[in-house]
Design a protein around this motif. Structure first.
Motif, PDB file in Angstrom:
ATOM      1  N   TYR A 120       0.825   1.133   7.316  1.00 16.50           N
ATOM      2  CA  TYR A 120      -0.249   0.229   7.976  1.00 16.50           C
ATOM      3  C   TYR A 120       0.226  -0.586   8.993  1.00 16.50           C
ATOM      4  CZ  TYR A 120      -2.737   2.320   3.960  1.00 16.50           C
ATOM      5  OH  TYR A 120      -3.521   3.364   3.026  1.00 16.50           O
ATOM      6  N   GLU A 121      -0.412  -1.035  10.037  1.00 17.30           N
ATOM      7  CA  GLU A 121       0.108  -2.179  10.720  1.00 17.30           C
ATOM      8  C   GLU A 121      -0.882  -3.059  11.232  1.00 17.30           C
ATOM      9  OE1 GLU A 121       3.570  -0.442  13.623  1.00 17.30           O
ATOM     10  OE2 GLU A 121       1.662  -0.391  14.343  1.00 17.30           O
ATOM     11  N   THR A 122      -0.945  -4.323  11.029  1.00 14.87           N
ATOM     12  CA  THR A 122      -1.814  -5.316  11.273  1.00 14.87           C
ATOM     13  C   THR A 122      -1.494  -6.032  12.709  1.00 14.87           C
ATOM     14  OG1 THR A 122      -2.476  -5.625   9.082  1.00 14.87           O
ATOM     15  CG2 THR A 122      -3.280  -7.323  10.486  1.00 14.87           C
ATOM     16  N   GLU A 123      -2.219  -6.228  13.620  1.00 18.43           N
ATOM     17  CA  GLU A 123      -1.973  -6.968  14.819  1.00 18.43           C
ATOM     18  C   GLU A 123      -2.652  -8.550  14.635  1.00 18.43           C
ATOM     19  OE1 GLU A 123      -3.307  -4.784  18.159  1.00 18.43           O
ATOM     20  OE2 GLU A 123      -1.521  -3.379  17.976  1.00 18.43           O
ATOM     21  N   TYR A 124      -1.683  -9.577  15.286  1.00 19.47           N
ATOM     22  CA  TYR A 124      -2.236 -10.954  15.350  1.00 19.47           C
ATOM     23  C   TYR A 124      -1.518 -11.532  16.424  1.00 19.47           C
ATOM     24  CZ  TYR A 124       1.865 -12.111  12.383  1.00 19.47           C
ATOM     25  OH  TYR A 124       3.118 -12.180  12.015  1.00 19.47           O
ATOM     26  N   ARG A 134       2.857  -7.409  15.489  1.00 22.89           N
ATOM     27  CA  ARG A 134       2.553  -6.312  14.597  1.00 22.89           C
ATOM     28  C   ARG A 134       3.244  -6.443  13.340  1.00 22.89           C
ATOM     29  NH1 ARG A 134       2.773  -3.551  19.611  1.00 22.89           N
ATOM     30  NH2 ARG A 134       0.854  -2.600  20.112  1.00 22.89           N
ATOM     31  N   ARG A 136       3.697  -4.935   9.510  1.00 26.47           N
ATOM     32  CA  ARG A 136       3.389  -3.529   8.607  1.00 26.47           C
ATOM     33  C   ARG A 136       3.287  -3.881   7.110  1.00 26.47           C
ATOM     34  NH1 ARG A 136       7.392   1.149  10.927  1.00 26.47           N
ATOM     35  NH2 ARG A 136       6.271   1.306  13.128  1.00 26.47           N
ATOM     36  N   GLU A 159      -7.825   3.385   3.780  1.00 25.05           N
ATOM     37  CA  GLU A 159      -7.699   2.094   4.351  1.00 25.05           C
ATOM     38  C   GLU A 159      -6.796   1.163   3.517  1.00 25.05           C
ATOM     39  OE1 GLU A 159     -10.546   3.740   4.159  1.00 25.05           O
ATOM     40  OE2 GLU A 159     -11.226   4.541   6.330  1.00 25.05           O
ATOM     41  N   LYS A 162      -7.369  -4.676   4.013  1.00 24.37           N
ATOM     42  CA  LYS A 162      -7.936  -5.175   5.214  1.00 24.37           C
ATOM     43  C   LYS A 162      -8.692  -4.290   5.969  1.00 24.37           C
ATOM     44  CE  LYS A 162      -4.202  -8.614   5.479  1.00 24.37           C
ATOM     45  NZ  LYS A 162      -3.256  -9.368   6.411  1.00 24.37           N
ATOM     46  N   ASN A 164      -7.840  -1.428   7.417  1.00 24.16           N
ATOM     47  CA  ASN A 164      -6.809  -0.895   8.288  1.00 24.16           C
ATOM     48  C   ASN A 164      -6.549   0.527   8.097  1.00 24.16           C
ATOM     49  OD1 ASN A 164      -6.538  -3.154  10.031  1.00 24.16           O
ATOM     50  ND2 ASN A 164      -4.934  -3.735   8.589  1.00 24.16           N
TER      51      ASN A 164
END
Length: 263
Positions: A120-124, A134, A136, A159, A162, A164
């Motif tokens: 999973y990748e979260t962008e902020y 990014r 992971r 998911e 979060k 994602n």
């Protein structure tokens, strides 16, 4: 007399299977796992005669001796020779299907078998550089959850916490490419790629994922070349593979047909 009730309402599931009698059946295992109390007593008496040594009692010769003396071990009563015993164990088995007799048939992956590793990748935003960063996170997806989702027409992996969806999901023998530091800075893969940076996924557990070089067929020196597990989390060039890898798809001739995440 003790009365036992079996139900699907608890999280713990137990299943009975027949297993060959061997030296792993010590006193504790015989008393706690074998379902037939008569066979329990025969095995315990034979084990006691062998000074509670399961290696002696349930070696091939020990089992032959037990079956020759099985009437005495069963207090003068006849009994068929014992080669396999019915044991029950806790397991995460699940129904093959829902129609016909498939609902009464259960399957289970071999212990230690994990077939799906979700990335999973979260962008902020990075306040210092005003760039998008990014991060992971990872999860190993149990086989029963993956199959249940596929039966419902959903993606293999759910998911994350979060919300994602996974960027990609790896299974054993899937190939990944490790972008170089220049590729990461530029934001694209420079062609042609360095094929020495291609790795093969081997297994996963929890948030760990293990790989090996794609061109290695067998280990030459067992538990020495890469790690005691003959697989590695870090590349030979010391990068943590799961943190930067991207999936690679190849055709039957080994030609790269896709590099990067599936759409």
């Amino acid at each position: 007399m003790n009365i036992y009730y079996f139900t699907k309402e608890t999280k713990d599931r137990y299943f009975a299977t027949r297993k060959p009698l061997d030296a792993s059946f010590d006193k504790k295992k015989i008393e706690s796992c074998i379902t037939d109390t008569g066979i329990q007593q025969i095995l315990l008496r034979h084990l006691e005669l062998k000074e509670n040594d399961p290696e002696r009692a349930f070696s091939p010769d020990g089992i032959d001796e037990m079956n020759r003396n099985i009437i005495q071990l069963n207090k003068g009563k006849g009994h068929h020779p014992i080669a396999k015993v019915r044991v029950y164990e806790k397991a995460d088995k699940f129904e093959v299907g829902q129609r016909g007799n498939k609902s009464s048939k259960f399957v289970e992956a071999a212990k230690g078998t994990n077939l799906f590793f979700a990335v999973y990748e979260t962008e902020y935003p990075d306040e210092k550089t005003n760039s998008i960063v990014r991060k992971r996170n990872y999860a190993t997806i149990p086989l029963n959850i993956a199959i249940e989702r596929q039966k419902r027409g959903l993606s293999t992996a759910p998911e994350d916490e979060k919300g994602n969806v996974p960027s990609f999901v790896l299974s054993p023998n899937d190939l990944v490419y490790l972008p170089t530091s220049e590729d990461i800075v530029n934001g694209h893969i420079t062609q042609p790629i360095d094929k020495s940076r291609i790795y093969k996924m081997v297994s996963s557990s929890g948030s760990q994922c293990f790989f090996i070089k794609h061109n290695i067929a067998n280990i030459i020196v067992d538990k020495y070349e890469f790690s005691p597990l003959n697989k590695m989390e870090r590349a030979i060039s010391n990068e943590m593979i799961k943190e930067i890898c991207i999936p690679v798809k190849v055709d039957r001739l080994g030609n790269i047909v896709k590099l990067g995440k599936s759409e």
